[in-house]
Scaffold this active site. Structure first.
Site, short mmCIF file in Angstrom:
data_model
loop_
_atom_site.label_atom_id
_atom_site.label_comp_id
_atom_site.label_asym_id
_atom_site.label_seq_id
_atom_site.Cartn_x
_atom_site.Cartn_y
_atom_site.Cartn_z
N ARG A 1 1.04 -0.91 0.23
CA ARG A 1 0.21 0.10 0.41
C ARG A 1 0.36 1.74 0.12
O ARG A 1 2.25 1.00 0.86
CB ARG A 1 -0.75 -0.44 0.99
CG ARG A 1 -2.11 -1.13 1.28
CD ARG A 1 -2.32 -1.35 2.35
NE ARG A 1 -3.68 -2.07 2.48
CZ ARG A 1 -3.35 -3.73 2.60
NH1 ARG A 1 -2.19 -4.09 3.29
NH2 ARG A 1 -4.60 -4.63 2.09
N HIS B 1 -0.95 -2.88 -4.21
CA HIS B 1 -0.66 -3.07 -5.76
C HIS B 1 -0.63 -2.88 -6.64
O HIS B 1 -0.97 -3.45 -7.87
CB HIS B 1 -1.18 -4.85 -5.56
CG HIS B 1 -1.32 -5.56 -4.18
ND1 HIS B 1 -0.04 -5.61 -3.84
CD2 HIS B 1 -1.80 -6.81 -3.68
CE1 HIS B 1 -0.44 -6.13 -2.44
NE2 HIS B 1 -1.22 -6.71 -2.26
N HIS C 1 2.66 -13.40 -5.48
CA HIS C 1 1.41 -12.85 -5.02
C HIS C 1 0.39 -14.54 -4.84
O HIS C 1 -0.08 -14.59 -4.99
CB HIS C 1 0.71 -12.43 -5.32
CG HIS C 1 -0.39 -11.10 -3.86
ND1 HIS C 1 -0.96 -12.39 -2.91
CD2 HIS C 1 -0.73 -9.91 -3.56
CE1 HIS C 1 -1.51 -11.41 -2.73
NE2 HIS C 1 -0.83 -10.92 -2.06
N ASP D 1 -2.34 -9.59 8.48
CA ASP D 1 -1.66 -8.65 6.86
C ASP D 1 -1.14 -7.63 7.32
O ASP D 1 -1.17 -6.79 7.17
CB ASP D 1 -3.53 -8.71 6.40
CG ASP D 1 -2.94 -7.81 5.00
OD1 ASP D 1 -1.85 -8.24 4.70
OD2 ASP D 1 -4.32 -7.31 4.85
N GLU E 1 4.71 -12.57 1.30
CA GLU E 1 5.46 -12.44 0.12
C GLU E 1 6.40 -11.09 0.32
O GLU E 1 6.87 -10.22 1.35
CB GLU E 1 3.95 -11.29 -0.44
CG GLU E 1 2.82 -11.64 -0.76
CD GLU E 1 1.80 -10.51 -0.24
OE1 GLU E 1 1.60 -9.63 -1.24
OE2 GLU E 1 0.97 -10.94 0.96
#
Length: 385
Positions: free
Chosen positions: A110, A135, A207, A284, A350
């Protein structure tokens, strides 16, 4: 930008027969012809990589997406361990999760308010995640066609040129990405890039969503995860880092020892409970790897599923890794073989620079200038025990 015109390419009888023979000989459960099309005037296809040990992976050059990835359990039984779709159309005209198996760019993760300043110029990129850019924006590198060359059974080279101003980002960027499935049971993703004319910001990542039981087969809460990181980057309510590098000690973010993913999370959180889980509905977050940024890949994480014995070691040159625990899947969308993709039934690891680095001077820089080379290696090494 979500709907992209597809013009199906003609597929002759010989190609059809060859596809059927290949499918019978290999593990793939998708049809190559369902991925053969033309998008934005460029051909799209499906490519198959195999190593000497029987591991098999299919990749489409639409977004550099891994469609299938077959690895064995401790008994030698193969299963497809990545989430995905059976046809190109479902990636192009996606309903639900957009980033399945994709290459992410120009900026993975982000950027606050979709804004950053570089060389005294403020840039605005598309906001597609609440107030923020996620992304790469509304049409990132996951939604473009890459030029593809299959070198041999184990290696695929993908190239893409992103023009100055694409999605609001400055500079003409040339990217070469190599996917290799080695005989050491490694899926090696190598990103190389250079910007030709003006400075830009760049944070490429891969991803794939993994479930080591097999895609669509139960939860990942029973997977055991280890991340070699003593700190992480806490986020605010819109998932933007606060700028702090916080200690994992004494928090549910401590994966320095292998820990069952579901041991410290549940479905709902109150004001009195762990704030970071409320913000993200679970895991996350970006972890700050103890190794830092390195010239050669070093181990960043390990995930292991005890029932099947499947595991993945993750190696990278990058300073961070984002662990996402599938919090935003809800089971209403189906993937390959019609299997529902449920809440916390997949995970992503990731390798990356930190989120919102262009607006965080204390974070490792993501600025790439003309004459500099961007080089990022991520390795997923599969094992069974």
């Amino acid at each position: 930008m979500k709907k992209i015109f597809l013009m199906l390419m003609a597929v002759g009888m010989l190609a059809s027969c060859a596809t059927k023979d290949a499918k019978q000989e290999g593990l793939s459960q998708v049809n190559r012809e369902d991925f053969q099309a033309e998008i934005d005037g460029k051909p799209v296809d499906l490519y198959t990589l195999k190593n000497a040990n029987g591991l098999e992976m299919t990749v489409t050059n639409f977004g550099g997406r891994v469609v299938e990835l077959f690895t064995p359990d401790r008994e030698g039984n193969f299963a497809d361990i990545v989430l995905g779709h059976e046809t190109l159309d479902k990636y192009v005209n996606y309903d639900g999760e957009r980033f399945l198996g994709a290459t992410i760019g120009r900026y993975g993760n982000r950027i606050k308010d979709g804004k950053f300043t570089l060389d005294g110029v403020e840039y605005q990129v598309p906001t597609n995640d609440g107030p923020n850019s996620l992304h790469g924006g509304t049409k990132g590198f996951d939604m473009v066609v890459w030029d593809a060359e299959q070198v041999d059974d184990e290696k695929l080279v993908l190239k893409y040129t992103s023009v100055d101003g694409e999605m609001g980002y400055p500079g003409t960027l040339e990217v070469t990405m190599t996917y290799e499935l080695t005989d050491d049971n490694e899926f090696v993703v190598t990103h190389d890039a250079k910007v030709l004319d003006k400075a830009t910001v760049l944070n490429l990542t891969h991803h794939s969503f993994f479930n080591l039981h097999g895609a669509g087969e139960g939860t990942i809460n029973d997977h055991e995860l280890q991340i070699f990181a003593s700190k992480y980057t806490p986020v605010d309510a819109t998932l933007i880092p606060t700028g702090e590098l916080a200690d994992v000690e004494g928090t549910p973010m401590d994966f320095r020892e292998a820990t069952e993913i579901g041991a410290r999370i549940k479905d709902d959180y109150t004001q009195e409970e762990f704030e970071q889980f409320r913000n993200c509905r679970g895991y996350d977050h970006n972890w700050v790897l103890d190794k830092g940024q390195t010239a050669e890949p070093e181990r960043a994480a390990v995930v292991f599923e005890p029932q099947s014995g499947r595991g993945i070691e993750v190696y990278t040159t990058e300073p961070g890794i984002q662990f996402y625990g599938g919090n935003f899947f809800d089971g209403t969308k189906a993937g390959k073989q019609g299997k529902a993709y449920n809440h916390r039934a997949s995970l992503a690891l990731e390798t990356q620079h930190y989120p919102d680095s262009p607006n965080q001077p204390s974070f490792p820089t993501t600025v790439l200038k003309p004459g500099e080379n961007y080089h990022h290696v991520c390795i997923y090494k599969f094992f069974a025990k």
